[in-house]
Scaffold this active site. Structure first.
Site, mmCIF file in Angstrom:
data_model
loop_
_atom_site.group_PDB
_atom_site.id
_atom_site.type_symbol
_atom_site.label_atom_id
_atom_site.label_comp_id
_atom_site.label_asym_id
_atom_site.label_seq_id
_atom_site.Cartn_x
_atom_site.Cartn_y
_atom_site.Cartn_z
ATOM 1 C CG MET A 55 -1.919 1.159 1.255
ATOM 2 S SD MET A 55 -2.966 1.264 -0.216
ATOM 3 C CE MET A 55 -3.989 -0.186 0.003
ATOM 4 C CB CYS A 56 4.088 2.178 1.558
ATOM 5 S SG CYS A 56 5.120 0.771 1.075
ATOM 6 C CB THR A 57 4.350 0.779 -3.704
ATOM 7 O OG1 THR A 57 5.471 0.228 -3.024
ATOM 8 C CG2 THR A 57 4.714 1.055 -5.155
#
Length: 425
Positions: free
Chosen positions: A201-203
């Site tokens: 999700m951070c990407t």
């Protein structure tokens, strides 16, 4: 058509089992007796319906709740541009009956889960051209639940309904024959499925690099902000176009090229590019197996046929063995080892983990003492929610669980499943 079939149906063969009796009577089995259910009228289903009609089957029914999209027209050859927006099953049935007038095809436009045991038992062969694992598992569970046994515990032949399951993925495809309590069932083969790869999700949220990251951001994050508590209708042009335009804006902001409406549909619907020739090959294999089962003209595949067209034309046939502890076909309770200090929600996580052998969706749990947890309706979920944070030792101490077997129901299966817990020291 019949001239070609006569070459195999009217002649004896050393490859045929003893049940095969060449002659006109075997042709009447196809014309007047055999009833075939086809589930799915998409890329694979269109080919299967055509092949069945040209193989002499005259009583066919088809289920598909999807409507025709313009993107289907490049490979789903039973449809035309004027059919866009209509139900696939209805258009496919009409097309087949117009081209093969003596063939009767009845269409349904609702989920397979809406049909009961009486409906499925009315067919001699069921062919699945489905595009999702959940529906395949449910169908497998339904067919096994229909089997009745004699006093010696042997399946009664008149209650057994074989499933021919076809699937394609790009240049690869497979066709398998599942005969309840004789071959491995679909559930036995779940470990063979390739786990879906996720994107951190951070990407997606902070450092998108490719078009797919922008589309996932629009689909997962921006949609919830704009339309809280409303699910995306993946068959709605308006919903899909909103995701596409939102993803395109994000892509422009990060200098990423390649976001298209077609790619958006592929990401959101988890669509793997379909290849018409792969569909044709796998559908032909499915129809051939149906012809074998209906006429005994030769032995069915035992029990898994693979097509690999990535670097050439390669096929292989192998026998998949039964899982002796399969939840569906072993008639044994599942066994899960867990600590007494583990919480009820940990047990549910084991059942729903996409990397586990169970891969359930939304299980309900009960035992001899009553309900432990039920995800819906909301009133029941709220009533039992507090138990999720209780350990099994606490559930035992408070009288909610008596260390007997747990009964689990899930939309993946038609029947409930029993589990025995083995507690670690």
């Amino acid at each position: 058509m019949w001239a070609d079939l006569d070459r195999v149906l009217l002649k004896s063969s050393e490859l045929a089992p003893a049940e095969f009796q060449p002659g006109e009577d075997i042709k009447s089995v196809l014309r007047d007796y055999a009833r075939v259910l086809v589930i799915g009228a998409g890329g694979l289903g269109c080919e299967i319906l055509k092949d069945l009609a040209l193989s002499g089957f005259r009583d066919i029914e088809v289920i598909d709740l999807d409507r025709i999209d313009i993107t289907n027209l490049n490979r789903q050859f039973l449809f035309r541009q004027s059919d866009v927006g209509s139900f696939k099953s209805e258009v496919a049935a009409k097309f087949i009956m117009e081209r093969v007038p003596e063939c009767k095809v009845k269409a349904y436009t609702c989920p397979i889960q809406e049909f009961d045991e009486e409906f499925y038992s009315g067919f001699h062969i069921i062919i699945a051209g489905l595009d999702n694992i959940e529906a395949r598992r449910w169908l497998n569970s339904m067919i096994y639940s229909m089997v009745k046994f004699d006093k010696d515990g042997e399946p009664l032949p008149e209650t057994v309904r074989p499933i021919i399951d076809g699937g394609t993925e790009g240049f690869k495809g497979q066709a398998r024959v599942v005969i309840p309590y004789k071959t491995a069932c679909y559930e036995c083969t779940l470990p063979m499925m390739t786990p879906q790869k996720g994107v951190p999700m951070c990407t997606i949220a902070e450092t998108p690099r490719i078009p797919e990251h922008c589309i996932e951001y629009a689909y997962i994050i921006e949609w919830e902000k704009a339309f809280p508590n409303r699910k995306v209708d993946k068959d709605s042009y308006e919903d899909m176009n909103w995701i596409y335009e939102t993803a395109l804006e994000r892509a422009k902001a990060y200098g990423i090229e390649g976001v298209t409406y077609m790619k958006t549909m592929g990401v959101v619907k988890n669509i793997i590019p379909a290849i018409a020739s792969t569909n044709a090959i796998v559908a032909a294999a499915c129809a051939a197996e149906a012809l074998k089962i209906a006429t005994y003209v030769t032995k069915p595949v035992d029990n898994y046929f693979m097509f690999m067209g990535q670097t050439g034309i390669h096929t292989a046939t192998l026998q998949i063995e039964k899982d002796p502890n399969c939840l569906v076909c072993s008639n044994k309770p599942g066994i899960i080892t867990i600590g007494k200090n583990s919480k009820l929600k940990d047990f549910i996580s084991i059942l729903t983990d996409s990397n586990s052998k169970y891969k359930m969706i939304s299980p309900s749990i009960s035992c001899g003492a009553g309900i432990l947890y039920m995800p819906k309706p909301p009133a029941l979920e709220e009533k039992h929610r507090f138990k999720l944070d209780l350990t099994f030792q606490e559930l035992i101490d408070q009288g909610f669980y008596g260390e007997d077997f747990l009964t689990v129901t899930d939309q993946t299966f038609i029947n409930s499943m029993n589990f025995n817990l083995v507690f670690r020291d």
